[in-house]
Write a protein that holds these residues in place. Structure first.
Motif: not given
Length: 160
Positions: A65-80
Motif C-alpha cells: 500500500k503506497i500513499t500519496l498525500s496532498g491537496s486537490a491541487t498538488d501534483v505527483f510525478v514518478f519517472k521510472v
C-alpha cells in the motif's frame, strides 16, 4: 505511427501524437527536489507532492500500500524506466489528492505491468507496452506508444 480502431475503423494517429506530446512534457519536468525512489517498494510508504525519479525499474511488491498525500491541487510525478505493480498492490490518495494530478512516466525502453486485483491511480505515460491484470482497477488513464492489454474484469475509470 498510425493504428486503426478495430471497432469503427477510425485511425488513432492523432491520439498517438497527443500521447507523445504528453510523454515529452512530463519527461521535461525538472526534478524540483531530488528524491530517489527505491527499486523495490515495500508496504507503507507515503509520498508528498513532488517529482520522484529512479534509474531502475520500479517494482511495487504484491499487497503493498503506497500513499500519496496532498491537496486537490498538488501534483505527483514518478519517472521510472519500467514499472511493475504486484497483485493487490494499491496506490491510495489522501488529503484530497486527485488521480488526475498523478503522473507515472515510464521510459522509452520500459513497460508497465499491473498485477491482478491491483488498485492504482494516475495517468500512466508508457512508451512501451502496458498490461493490466485480471480484476485490476485504475482511476486515471494509460497512454501507450505500443499495445495495451487489459485482463478480464479489469476496470479503468477516467478521473476528470
Amino acid at each position: 505511427m498510425t493504428s486503426v480502431d478495430p471497432i469503427n475503423g477510425a485511425t488513432t494517429e492523432g491520439a498517438v501524437v497527443d500521447m507523445e506530446k504528453a510523454y515529452d512534457a512530463i519527461a521535461g519536468i525538472a526534478e524540483g527536489k531530488e528524491v530517489g525512489i527505491e527499486n523495490s517498494m515495500a508496504d507503507g510508504l507515503t509520498f508528498s507532492p513532488g517529482v520522484y525519479k529512479t534509474e531502475l525499474a520500479l517494482n511495487v511488491v504484491a499487497d503493498a500500500k503506497i500513499t500519496l498525500s496532498g491537496s486537490a491541487t498538488d501534483v505527483f510525478v514518478f519517472k521510472v524506466t519500467a514499472a511493475t505493480f504486484g497483485a493487490r498492490a494499491s496506490i491510495v490518495l489522501t488529503g484530497g489528492a486527485l488521480a488526475k494530478n498523478v503522473y507515472w512516466h515510464v521510459a522509452v525502453v520500459g513497460a508497465l505491468f499491473v498485477g491482478a486485483s491491483a488498485v492504482l491511480s494516475g495517468t500512466f505515460l508508457v512508451e512501451g507496452a502496458a498490461t493490466v491484470g485480471e480484476g485490476a482497477q485504475l482511476t486515471g488513464r494509460i497512454l501507450s506508444g505500443a499495445a495495451i492489454t487489459v485482463g478480464a474484469a479489469a476496470r479503468i475509470t477516467i478521473d476528470a
